[in-house]
Design a protein around this motif. Sequence first.
Motif, PDB file in Angstrom:
ATOM      1  N   HIS A 132      -1.679   1.977  81.313  1.00  0.00           N
ATOM      2  CA  HIS A 132      -2.822   1.048  81.621  1.00  0.00           C
ATOM      3  C   HIS A 132      -3.580   0.158  80.348  1.00  0.00           C
ATOM      4  CE1 HIS A 132      -6.023  -0.753  83.259  1.00  0.00           C
ATOM      5  NE2 HIS A 132      -6.092  -0.498  84.079  1.00  0.00           N
ATOM      6  N   PRO A 133      -3.530  -0.943  80.446  1.00  0.00           N
ATOM      7  CA  PRO A 133      -4.132  -1.281  78.732  1.00  0.00           C
ATOM      8  C   PRO A 133      -5.519  -0.756  78.856  1.00  0.00           C
ATOM      9  CG  PRO A 133      -3.709  -3.009  80.793  1.00  0.00           C
ATOM     10  CD  PRO A 133      -3.474  -1.668  81.877  1.00  0.00           C
ATOM     11  N   ASP A 134      -6.380  -0.250  79.523  1.00  0.00           N
ATOM     12  CA  ASP A 134      -8.022   0.663  78.366  1.00  0.00           C
ATOM     13  C   ASP A 134      -7.300   1.659  78.458  1.00  0.00           C
ATOM     14  OD1 ASP A 134      -8.994  -1.580  79.833  1.00  0.00           O
ATOM     15  OD2 ASP A 134      -9.844  -0.608  81.561  1.00  0.00           O
ATOM     16  N   SER A 167      -3.778  -7.032  79.339  1.00  0.00           N
ATOM     17  CA  SER A 167      -4.414  -7.747  79.756  1.00  0.00           C
ATOM     18  C   SER A 167      -4.062  -8.321  79.610  1.00  0.00           C
ATOM     19  CB  SER A 167      -4.781  -6.661  81.400  1.00  0.00           C
ATOM     20  OG  SER A 167      -5.816  -6.560  80.256  1.00  0.00           O
ATOM     21  N   LYS A 168      -4.931  -8.706  78.604  1.00  0.00           N
ATOM     22  CA  LYS A 168      -5.485 -10.169  77.590  1.00  0.00           C
ATOM     23  C   LYS A 168      -6.929 -10.039  78.175  1.00  0.00           C
ATOM     24  CE  LYS A 168      -1.304 -12.074  75.292  1.00  0.00           C
ATOM     25  NZ  LYS A 168      -0.155 -11.362  76.320  1.00  0.00           N
ATOM     26  N   GLY A 169      -7.133  -9.051  78.836  1.00  0.00           N
ATOM     27  CA  GLY A 169      -8.568  -9.413  79.625  1.00  0.00           C
ATOM     28  C   GLY A 169      -9.155 -10.068  80.727  1.00  0.00           C
ATOM     29  N   ASP A 170      -7.754  -9.960  80.967  1.00  0.00           N
ATOM     30  CA  ASP A 170      -7.299 -10.965  82.690  1.00  0.00           C
ATOM     31  C   ASP A 170      -7.857 -10.532  83.557  1.00  0.00           C
ATOM     32  OD1 ASP A 170      -6.215 -12.894  85.136  1.00  0.00           O
ATOM     33  OD2 ASP A 170      -4.550 -12.872  84.263  1.00  0.00           O
ATOM     34  N   LYS A 171      -9.165 -10.589  84.416  1.00  0.00           N
ATOM     35  CA  LYS A 171      -9.280  -9.607  85.732  1.00  0.00           C
ATOM     36  C   LYS A 171      -8.930 -10.075  86.769  1.00  0.00           C
ATOM     37  CE  LYS A 171     -13.200  -7.412  83.918  1.00  0.00           C
ATOM     38  NZ  LYS A 171     -13.125  -6.237  84.766  1.00  0.00           N
ATOM     39  N   TYR A 230      -0.660  -9.537  91.464  1.00  0.00           N
ATOM     40  CA  TYR A 230      -1.092 -10.516  90.413  1.00  0.00           C
ATOM     41  C   TYR A 230      -1.089  -9.402  88.983  1.00  0.00           C
ATOM     42  CZ  TYR A 230      -2.388 -13.481  86.459  1.00  0.00           C
ATOM     43  OH  TYR A 230      -2.863 -14.093  85.856  1.00  0.00           O
ATOM     44  N   GLY A 231      -1.890  -8.487  89.734  1.00  0.00           N
ATOM     45  CA  GLY A 231      -1.158  -7.597  88.345  1.00  0.00           C
ATOM     46  C   GLY A 231      -0.111  -6.544  88.658  1.00  0.00           C
ATOM     47  N   HIS A 232       0.309  -6.773  89.908  1.00  0.00           N
ATOM     48  CA  HIS A 232       1.762  -5.837  89.828  1.00  0.00           C
ATOM     49  C   HIS A 232       2.723  -6.478  89.185  1.00  0.00           C
ATOM     50  CE1 HIS A 232       0.955  -1.468  91.357  1.00  0.00           C
ATOM     51  NE2 HIS A 232      -0.750  -2.175  91.842  1.00  0.00           N
ATOM     52  N   ASN A 233       2.282  -7.807  89.217  1.00  0.00           N
ATOM     53  CA  ASN A 233       3.726  -8.671  88.953  1.00  0.00           C
ATOM     54  C   ASN A 233       3.872  -8.304  87.385  1.00  0.00           C
ATOM     55  OD1 ASN A 233       5.616 -10.304  90.209  1.00  0.00           O
ATOM     56  ND2 ASN A 233       3.409 -10.346  91.807  1.00  0.00           N
ATOM     57  N   ARG A 234       2.296  -8.957  86.896  1.00  0.00           N
ATOM     58  CA  ARG A 234       2.078  -8.761  85.635  1.00  0.00           C
ATOM     59  C   ARG A 234       2.485  -8.147  84.742  1.00  0.00           C
ATOM     60  NH1 ARG A 234       3.097 -13.623  85.439  1.00  0.00           N
ATOM     61  NH2 ARG A 234       2.676 -13.354  82.900  1.00  0.00           N
ATOM     62  N   VAL A 235       2.403  -6.795  85.482  1.00  0.00           N
ATOM     63  CA  VAL A 235       3.029  -5.689  84.544  1.00  0.00           C
ATOM     64  C   VAL A 235       4.537  -5.654  84.788  1.00  0.00           C
ATOM     65  CG1 VAL A 235       2.389  -2.919  85.405  1.00  0.00           C
ATOM     66  CG2 VAL A 235       0.504  -4.087  85.346  1.00  0.00           C
ATOM     67  N   SER A 236       4.885  -5.194  85.955  1.00  0.00           N
ATOM     68  CA  SER A 236       6.544  -5.499  86.072  1.00  0.00           C
ATOM     69  C   SER A 236       6.798  -6.302  85.479  1.00  0.00           C
ATOM     70  CB  SER A 236       7.040  -5.854  87.764  1.00  0.00           C
ATOM     71  OG  SER A 236       6.142  -5.091  88.420  1.00  0.00           O
ATOM     72  N   LYS A 237       6.252  -7.552  84.573  1.00  0.00           N
ATOM     73  CA  LYS A 237       7.023  -8.312  83.353  1.00  0.00           C
ATOM     74  C   LYS A 237       7.032  -7.596  82.471  1.00  0.00           C
ATOM     75  CE  LYS A 237       8.279 -11.941  82.432  1.00  0.00           C
ATOM     76  NZ  LYS A 237       8.526 -12.125  81.049  1.00  0.00           N
ATOM     77  N   GLN A 238       6.598  -6.886  81.770  1.00  0.00           N
ATOM     78  CA  GLN A 238       5.754  -6.090  80.223  1.00  0.00           C
ATOM     79  C   GLN A 238       7.030  -5.280  80.495  1.00  0.00           C
ATOM     80  OE1 GLN A 238       2.431  -4.994  79.073  1.00  0.00           O
ATOM     81  NE2 GLN A 238       1.242  -7.482  80.125  1.00  0.00           N
ATOM     82  N   VAL A 239       7.275  -4.084  81.263  1.00  0.00           N
ATOM     83  CA  VAL A 239       7.871  -3.383  82.141  1.00  0.00           C
ATOM     84  C   VAL A 239       9.574  -3.553  81.778  1.00  0.00           C
ATOM     85  CG1 VAL A 239       8.401  -0.856  82.995  1.00  0.00           C
ATOM     86  CG2 VAL A 239       5.833  -1.399  83.091  1.00  0.00           C
TER      87      VAL A 239
END
Lengths: 307, 483
Positions: free
Chosen positions: A247-249, A270-274, A288-297
Amino acid sequence: MKKFILSLIVFFILLGSIGEIIIRVFRLSSDIPERVMDEFGIQRFKLGQSGYYKKAKQKWNVNKFGWMGTSDTSKDTLITIIGDSFIENIMNPIECNQGSILNNLLPNISFFEAGRSGVTFIEAMEISKVLNIEVEPKYQLIYLNPTDLPESISEVQLYSDRLQISIEKNDIQTSQIKSPGLKKILYNIKLLYYLYSKYPILVDKQNKGEIDYDFSEREKANYTLFRNFFSYITVNYRLDNLLFVLHPDMDKEIVSLMNEYNLKIILLDSKGDKKWEIGNGDKHWSCYGHNRVSKQVGDYLSEILNQ
Amino acid sequence: MIFNSISFCIFFIVVFFLYFFPLKENTNAQNWLLLISSYFFYGYTDWRMVPLLLVTTIIIFFLGVAIHKSGNSKKSSLFTTLGVLTGLGLLLYFKYFNFFIDSFSSLLNAIGLNSNIGTFNIIMPLGISFFTFKLISYIVEIHRGKIEPTKDFIVFSTYIAFFPTILSGPIDKPNVFIPQLQKKRSFDYNLVVDGCRQILWGLFQKIVIADNLAGLINGVWSDIPNQSGSVLFITAILYSFQLYTDFSGYSHMAIGVGKILGFHITKNFNYPYFSRNIAEFWRNWHMSLTSWLTDYVFMPLNIKFRNFGSFGMILAIVINMVAVGIWHGPNWTFILFGLYNGLLFIPLILSGSFFKKKKLKTNKHGLPSLSDFFKIIGAFILVTLGFIIFRAEDISQAYKFILGIFDLSIFAIPYGIGMAITPSFFSILLFVFEWYSRENEFPLSNLEFKINRPIRWAMYFAIIIAIFWFESTEQQQYIYFQF
């Protein structure tokens, strides 16, 4: 007074019935599957169950291995996805699950999800051990948030409903399913579950994707325990096919420890993206969050699979 | 603790059962319970302000007794002045002190004297504008001989701290409320049911309309330069809806809670957006405040200025309206808001229509006459313009907002306001409903005499479902809590 209380009771019974119908018809809350304890002390979902995700048209089904979500085992390369409520993802439609999105990004690979609310780091390791036998994956992705490590160790905090490890005794402590009767009522009366999850005063941290962990000076005393934890897993588990998605945190010192033990990690950014979070106090990832995570993975997986 | 929260729900259920079961018909014990629960309610948000409330209550209680004992002597005036100054002093210190320092400093800088006077970090106690007005009216009414001071400290302190009204009113007068505390109160089915209905109506206004409008309105206000005239114009109208439903929603809930406990709390709104001029509007908007200021500001001034004819009355009204503005807080926008409203009274006073109180006439379909309709629209537009000043953070922001409306882009398609469709629909529904029930205290009152139970209950169910369905994901604070 009697008349008032009687009217009130009748009023609320009628209102409750109407509310129950509306919640069921419009699927305002997700159906929650019942759990059972397997022979390895891991809580899985009772086989043969199905239900609906919140406001979604598709059904979820529990597969023959006792997990929900994506369960494709048909292709040559299989990657499993292990984690807690972030992976179980009951709060979002199935197309927002890590398995579904990764499958869109990497169509030649099968993804198999084993996610359940409350899975700790050590339980994820235990699940990976079982999945190595059951589905023989090429890689296993273990998604971790900052609380997963401290919650794994009974000396830090004892949780009777989660699989933990006692570092001092070098022993895995299996969990118990907490108040199964009460849960059955809560999950079957949709109105109750709707109110339970809607009003934060009634919702525990686990159900809100709580990821804040106080790594203050006092907590740093636990670093010896954390170090011993990593020593334990390097000896007791197969690590060569494990990829830890952090997780980013995630606490920086934990990340350093994992590097020190040569664990393969993907530190999310996440670059702080809420917008990653569902919001309204719920820190689970949104679609949206899941999409961003999947992209990086997905980027990381493409890289190692092409090597 | 706010009314539309689980914590208040639990709190109130406990109070209700204690009040009507073990303490049933024991007025003294019920007052004790109300006092303790009121202090708990008040201290729940910030316990640091509880001693302040208690100490001021004690001071005013003894001053009340002293004024009464002094009869018509100079001592009585002295004690009254002391009491009023205590109330005003609280307001001046906690609410306006930094504003005065800031304004004074700006003035010095403007005339070339470099000043660097720092402000203090003062926490404004919640509800201060409401409970100090109760304290002041108690003192003044005793001085005027209209009421006798109560000898029961519990009664008096419950009047000041009464939890349904302490945070945002309505501001009850002592002669109306204290006798209710001294009277035996037992469970009154009709009053309790009416109270429940009023709470339901308040929740609908607040949750379905006000909270859902807040997001869009705040967004537009934070980015005025990039908005078209049409968006600004619609936002201004929507803000009038939001302010009304937020505050009147709160007032309905407060009155409803009071009714359940057996109290008749002063009405705060009387369908203000059906007013045909500004005078009518202010007679129907935040009525407990305007009535307070009429008694203690306007009337004395009007008597003082009576020799100046219409000019005297205009002066009294303008000062009164500026007081209404300042009451809201230490900001030039509120002063301008008050002044603007005061000036709108001038044509009414000069034409003599200020004194006329004509009832709205309707045709056979229940609709207003064309002239009344246009008057209502005209008054609403004037009020909405005033609310732009009221909502702005400073005068320059209000100016930019108004300037933005009077632009050719007012004819542009208002993009980006889609999220206002649902609350706007409910606002229109609310006004239609209000129009046809404007003779009643609130739209759901007396329903048992008009429609049978199945339809009535179906209506309640629909409102409750709407509240849950359209509940905004982000709970909004009540606008009037800041005052």
